[in-house]
Design a protein around this motif. Structure first.
Motif, PDB file in Angstrom:
ATOM      1  N   ASN A 121     -68.618   2.019 -51.810  1.00 11.42           N
ATOM      2  CA  ASN A 121     -67.869   1.974 -53.061  1.00 11.42           C
ATOM      3  C   ASN A 121     -66.512   1.335 -52.755  1.00 11.42           C
ATOM      4  N   LEU A 122     -66.324   0.113 -53.152  1.00 12.60           N
ATOM      5  CA  LEU A 122     -65.151  -0.656 -52.742  1.00 12.60           C
ATOM      6  C   LEU A 122     -63.864  -0.188 -53.416  1.00 12.60           C
ATOM      7  N   VAL A 123     -63.971   0.422 -54.571  1.00 13.02           N
ATOM      8  CA  VAL A 123     -62.775   0.981 -55.206  1.00 13.02           C
ATOM      9  C   VAL A 123     -62.327   2.223 -54.448  1.00 13.02           C
ATOM     10  N   GLN A 124     -63.273   3.068 -54.060  1.00 14.01           N
ATOM     11  CA  GLN A 124     -62.917   4.246 -53.261  1.00 14.01           C
ATOM     12  C   GLN A 124     -62.314   3.840 -51.933  1.00 14.01           C
ATOM     13  N   LEU A 125     -62.918   2.830 -51.278  1.00 18.37           N
ATOM     14  CA  LEU A 125     -62.373   2.359 -50.014  1.00 18.37           C
ATOM     15  C   LEU A 125     -60.951   1.839 -50.199  1.00 18.37           C
ATOM     16  N   SER A 126     -60.738   1.038 -51.214  1.00 19.67           N
ATOM     17  CA  SER A 126     -59.408   0.502 -51.479  1.00 19.67           C
ATOM     18  C   SER A 126     -58.399   1.626 -51.695  1.00 19.67           C
ATOM     19  N   THR A 127     -58.808   2.649 -52.444  1.00 20.88           N
ATOM     20  CA  THR A 127     -57.917   3.779 -52.724  1.00 20.88           C
ATOM     21  C   THR A 127     -57.558   4.509 -51.445  1.00 20.88           C
ATOM     22  N   ARG A 128     -58.514   4.638 -50.533  1.00 15.20           N
ATOM     23  CA  ARG A 128     -58.242   5.310 -49.261  1.00 15.20           C
ATOM     24  C   ARG A 128     -57.283   4.517 -48.374  1.00 15.20           C
ATOM     25  N   LEU A 129     -57.242   3.207 -48.569  1.00 16.46           N
ATOM     26  CA  LEU A 129     -56.407   2.368 -47.710  1.00 16.46           C
ATOM     27  C   LEU A 129     -54.963   2.237 -48.196  1.00 16.46           C
ATOM     28  N   VAL A 130     -54.699   2.593 -49.451  1.00 18.09           N
ATOM     29  CA  VAL A 130     -53.324   2.490 -49.949  1.00 18.09           C
ATOM     30  C   VAL A 130     -52.542   3.738 -49.568  1.00 18.09           C
ATOM     31  N   ARG A 131     -51.237   3.598 -49.517  1.00 21.04           N
ATOM     32  CA  ARG A 131     -50.355   4.691 -49.135  1.00 21.04           C
ATOM     33  C   ARG A 131     -50.045   5.572 -50.345  1.00 21.04           C
ATOM     34  N   PRO A 132     -49.526   6.801 -50.108  1.00 22.56           N
ATOM     35  CA  PRO A 132     -49.204   7.703 -51.235  1.00 22.56           C
ATOM     36  C   PRO A 132     -48.213   7.107 -52.233  1.00 22.56           C
ATOM     37  N   SER A 133     -47.345   6.219 -51.765  1.00 23.76           N
ATOM     38  CA  SER A 133     -46.344   5.614 -52.653  1.00 23.76           C
ATOM     39  C   SER A 133     -46.902   4.414 -53.416  1.00 23.76           C
ATOM     40  N   GLN A 134     -48.188   4.136 -53.224  1.00 22.80           N
ATOM     41  CA  GLN A 134     -48.798   2.973 -53.854  1.00 22.80           C
ATOM     42  C   GLN A 134     -49.880   3.394 -54.841  1.00 22.80           C
ATOM     43  N   LYS A 135     -50.172   2.497 -55.773  1.00 25.64           N
ATOM     44  CA  LYS A 135     -51.225   2.728 -56.761  1.00 25.64           C
ATOM     45  C   LYS A 135     -52.145   1.515 -56.795  1.00 25.64           C
ATOM     46  N   LEU A 136     -53.455   1.751 -56.672  1.00 26.15           N
ATOM     47  CA  LEU A 136     -54.419   0.659 -56.773  1.00 26.15           C
ATOM     48  C   LEU A 136     -54.541   0.226 -58.225  1.00 26.15           C
ATOM     49  N   VAL A 137     -54.265  -1.040 -58.477  1.00 25.02           N
ATOM     50  CA  VAL A 137     -54.370  -1.604 -59.817  1.00 25.02           C
ATOM     51  C   VAL A 137     -55.774  -2.125 -60.065  1.00 25.02           C
ATOM     52  N   TYR A 138     -56.321  -2.811 -59.048  1.00 22.83           N
ATOM     53  CA  TYR A 138     -57.603  -3.491 -59.232  1.00 22.83           C
ATOM     54  C   TYR A 138     -58.167  -3.856 -57.879  1.00 22.83           C
ATOM     55  N   ALA A 139     -59.475  -4.037 -57.818  1.00 22.96           N
ATOM     56  CA  ALA A 139     -60.135  -4.537 -56.609  1.00 22.96           C
ATOM     57  C   ALA A 139     -60.928  -5.786 -56.984  1.00 22.96           C
ATOM     58  N   LYS A 140     -60.867  -6.801 -56.133  1.00 28.12           N
ATOM     59  CA  LYS A 140     -61.578  -8.052 -56.371  1.00 28.12           C
ATOM     60  C   LYS A 140     -62.477  -8.335 -55.179  1.00 28.12           C
ATOM     61  N   TYR A 141     -63.755  -8.549 -55.469  1.00 26.81           N
ATOM     62  CA  TYR A 141     -64.779  -8.704 -54.437  1.00 26.81           C
ATOM     63  C   TYR A 141     -65.336 -10.117 -54.491  1.00 26.81           C
TER      64      TYR A 141
END
Length: 203
Positions: free
Chosen positions: A29-49
Motif C-alpha cells: 500500500n503505497l500511501v501507507q508506506l509514504s505516510t510511514r516515511l514522513v516525519r511527525p511535523s509533516q503531512k502527506l498530501v499525495y502519492a504519485k506512482y
C-alpha cells in the motif's frame, strides 16, 4: 504542517524488493508506506506512482494488473504510465539475437510532475522513492529555483545512488519494518464490490 508529495519509481522499487528477497512485501500500500516515511511535523498530501504495463509473460501481467487495480482504490494516489517495450540485443560472441524488455518514460514523467508541482507550490518537501541517477537534473532544478523547498530521496531495498545522495536535501533507506507495516489486506474490496486477492506468490 510541512506538505509532502511522494514520487514513486515503480520498477526501481519492484526490482529492489525482488533482489532483496522481499516478494512477500510486493502487495504494498503505497500511501501507507509514504505516510510511514514522513516525519511527525509533516503531512502527506499525495502519492504519485510511475510505472508501465508489462505485456508478458501472462502470469506476471496478471499479477501486475491485480496490483494496479488495488492501487486504484487509494484516493490519495495517482498512477502515471510510461511505456514497456522489447528491444533487440545481439550477443557479440555468438551472434544470437533476443529481445530484452525495458521501461521507458518513468524518469521523464517523474521530472515533469516534480517540477510542475514545485512551480504550483503543491509541496514543501518532495519525497522521491528511487535510486535512478537520471533524476539528479530535476532535483537540482527544483532546489535551485525554489531554495525553500527540499527533495528527499528514499532508496528502495538493494538500491543506492551516490549521485542522488550528493544532490538531494537528505536521503533515507526503506527498511523491512516500513514495508511489513504497509501491506494491503489479503483481500481488497473495490467500490463496486469486486474482491482483489493478494497473488499467491506474494505471500
Amino acid at each position: 504542517m510541512e506538505r509532502v508529495i511522494t514520487y514513486i519509481d515503480g520498477f526501481n522499487l519492484y526490482f529492489g524488493l525482488r533482489e532483496s528477497g522481499f516478494r512477500r512485501y510486493l502487495w504494498l500500500n503505497l500511501v501507507q508506506l509514504s505516510t510511514r516515511l514522513v516525519r511527525p511535523s509533516q503531512k502527506l498530501v499525495y502519492a504519485k506512482y510511475f510505472t508501465a504495463r508489462i505485456a508478458n509473460p501472462p502470469d506476471k501481467q496478471r499479477r501486475q494488473a491485480i496490483y494496479l487495480e488495488a492501487l486504484s482504490t487509494l484516493s490519495d494516489l495517482q498512477i502515471f504510465y510510461g511505456k514497456y517495450q522489447l528491444n533487440q540485443r545481439k550477443c557479440r560472441s555468438c551472434g544470437y539475437t533476443d529481445r530484452v524488455p525495458s521501461e521507458k518514460m518513468t524518469d521523464v514523467n517523474i521530472a515533469v510532475e516534480l517540477l510542475s508541482d514545485a512551480f504550483q507550490d503543491y509541496f514543501d518537501t518532495a519525497l522521491l522513492i528511487s535510486a535512478d541517477s537520471d533524476l539528479c537534473g530535476p532535483i537540482e532544478a527544483v532546489l535551485r529555483l525554489f531554495p525553500t523547498k527540499r527533495v528527499v530521496v528514499a532508496f528502495p531495498p538493494s538500491r543506492n545512488s551516490a549521485e542522488l545522495t550528493r544532490v538531494a536535501s537528505a536521503y533515507l533507506r526503506i527498511g523491512r519494518a516500513a514495508l511489513a507495516g504497509s501491506q494491503f489486506s489479503d483481500e481488497v474490496v473495490k467500490p463496486d464490490g469486486y474482491i482483489l486477492r493478494r497473488p499467491t506468490s506474494w505471500r
